[in-house]
Motif scaffolding. Structure first.
Motif: not given
Length: 584
Positions: A392-393, A489-490, A540-543
């Protein structure tokens, strides 16, 4: 929305923080890590909840049981080790596993072969095969920790092992085997070492080595618990030992520069360490978590010397002005403000501590407002790390727990064994985006509800599916691998940053991904947690974002490059010299 405040007076700030601390601790003092039944603690598969992290240890054939050589003498090193590592030792693109073991000691006699560390190679089908014998990496020292890095810039990673007793350095031969080169390389540390980290302190392109030494332990000391029963000693009765800095000479050898660099002048009881640029001058610094003593922040003076400035920066003591029993260390930008925050795990009866960086005051003990105070009071934390488990960032948090002195039995479904009196559940915390955390351990019974005596935890994408999995080492128990199975998850992006001239990962590089109005700031820094080493790739989580607009890299030598945007859900290789100079 981010919880924020700013008071002009540091004194007012401290008073305000203490009031918040008291309130939060009272509210959470009865909280527990994982609200599960006794049956679920021993059999997490019985939990009716959807498990975010699945124990796949058996499925992937990861066969390792830590043996600290328990002989009834309560030999203190039994209660401290040991760590674990994710590493790609054979350069085939997937993560292999290295697990550190204890050893026999005292009067134990046995016809069994000595305990040794183990290397597991990941196969194409995702299972692991034990290649310890053929690799030559089965060190038989009394193991504590592991650091991974390419010391000779030949394109494959080498391995440093911290031990109770002489440490060991193994050079990767590039053919699946390792050679022990400690004597040749000039490594000579007979002390009780715990964590170590590779970093390039002088920016000459070769990775140097920092080692935390713990205490000058005397095994003849006999310690007891409050009931008069023999138990493991506290470090308070033993002298501290100086940490070590080894400078890489560029030819496979190292020079001990601990005296001239300043580290020998301030002995400490070091357990955890991370390296990062904490003052923004593009030179790597060191943060050391000390056991029962003030933590140390060693600022690189760019001339071969380091100055200890933890008190000045606000990261030496908690907000009550007290030293705590520092074990593991996590570093990362928890509130997406492009600076680094710190989290340190501690002994039970102390809360774990979150130091949030503030431009005006430096590091501030933000443990209570962040939601991390009361929940940890009853537990002893060791390995830890920030990671975005749900993409989710923002950076979430995992902590593994296990006591160092006897405590109440938390499992009651079988006769108690030695380590059951020291076993505790683990924690998983979700970041709300502002650096405030919620305990979500109930949603991860596989990882949290298994009550064991955990020490190291390593973070990495072991199955190359774009999310971060967890490798846990347990004192006197089985190592466990947990696959990230979070459903909601994003999008994600995983980057590997390398310097082609050095043929290795750019340890110390700072990477910023621009996603709309948001900046996501991460480090190439595999050395964190407790006595462990992690996936060097940056996640990196990017949403909901399906692309990154651009990527900026500050390389370890201070030069900056901008790379074009990319679509989400892929692995990217960034090579120094192939981006546009500057910010772009």
């Amino acid at each position: 929305m981010r919880f924020s405040y700013r008071l002009k007076s540091p004194i007012k700030l401290i008073i305000f923080k203490r009031l918040r601390t008291i309130g939060v601790l009272l509210f959470f003092s009865l909280a527990t890590g994982c609200n599960v039944s006794e049956t679920e603690k021993d059999n997490p598969s019985n939990s009716s909840s959807v498990d975010w992290f699945t124990d796949i240890t058996e499925q992937v054939n990861l066969q390792f049981v830590h043996n600290p050589g328990v002989d009834g003498s309560y030999f203190m090193p039994e209660s401290i080790g040991s760590g674990a590592a994710f590493l790609d030792y054979d350069n085939d693109g997937d993560l292999d596993i290295y697990l550190v073991n204890g050893a026999q000691h005292g009067q134990i006699t046995s016809n069994d072969p000595p305990s040794r560390n183990s290397l597991f190679r990941q196969q194409e089908n995702g299972t692991f095969v034990d290649v310890t014998e053929s690799s030559g990496l089965g060190d038989t020292g009394y193991g504590m920790g592991v650091a991974v890095g390419d010391i000779d810039n030949d394109g494959d990673v080498d391995v440093y092992l911290t031990n109770y007793g002489p440490d060991a350095l193994y050079r990767n031969n590039g053919d699946g085997t390792f050679t022990e080169i400690s004597e040749f390389s000039g490594i000579n540390n007979p002390q009780w070492a715990c964590s170590a980290v590779f970093f390039d302190y002088n920016l000459d392109g070769f990775l140097d080595l920092f080692v935390t030494n713990y205490i000058e332990y005397d095994g003849e000391n006999v310690c007891t618990d409050k009931g008069g029963r023999p138990d493991y000693c506290s470090p308070q009765g033993f002298p501290a030992v100086p940490d070590l800095l080894y400078a890489n000479n560029g030819d496979g050898t190292f020079t001990d520069i601990s005296v001239q660099s300043g580290f020998s002048a301030k002995p400490s009881k070091g357990l955890g360490v991370v390296s990062a640029d904490f003052n923004g001058d593009a030179y790597p610094d060191l943060y050391v978590a000390n056991d029962g003593e003030a933590n140390q922040l060693w600022i690189n003076q760019q001339n071969g010397k380091f100055e200890e400035l933890a008190l000045k920066f606000g990261a030496a003591l908690n907000d009550l002005g007290r030293a705590e029993a520092g074990m593991g260390v996590a570093v990362g930008d928890i509130d997406n403000d492009a600076d680094l925050d710190l989290f340190i795990s501690h002994l039970r009866a102390e809360s774990n501590t979150l130091y949030r960086y503030d431009e005006t005051y430096g590091f501030i003990d933000d443990t209570s407002p962040s939601g991390l105070a009361g929940i940890s009071l009853a537990y002893t934390g060791f390995g830890t790390g920030f990671f975005d488990y749900d993409h989710d960032g923002d950076l979430d948090l995992a902590v593994v727990n296990g006591r160092v002195t006897r405590g109440p039995l938390l499992t009651a479904t079988r006769p108690a064994e030695h380590w059951d009196r020291y076993a505790e559940p683990n924690f998983l915390f979700e970041n709300d985006g502002s650096g405030v955390f919620q305990n979500v351990s109930d949603s991860a019974p596989g990882f949290c509800a298994v009550v064991e005596n955990s020490r190291g935890i390593a973070f990495g994408d072991v199955d190359n599916d774009g999310d971060i999995d967890l490798l846990v080492s347990n004192a006197g128990g089985r190592a466990r691998l947990f696959r990230n199975d979070v459903k909601e998850k994003g999008h994600w992006l995983i980057l590997r940053a390398i310097d082609p001239k050095l043929h290795r990962d750019a340890i110390g590089a700072k990477i910023t991904a621009f996603v709309g109005e948001h900046r996501l700031y991460r480090l190439v820094a595999p050395g964190y947690s407790f006595s462990s080493s992690n996936d060097p790739r940056v996640h990196f989580g990017l949403g909901s974002a399906t692309a990154v607009d651009k990527i900026q890299v500050q390389w370890p030598d201070g030069t900056e490059e901008t790379f074009a945007g990319v679509t989400a859900d892929q692995f990217i290789l960034l090579k120094k010299g192939e981006g546009q100079p500057g910010h772009g």
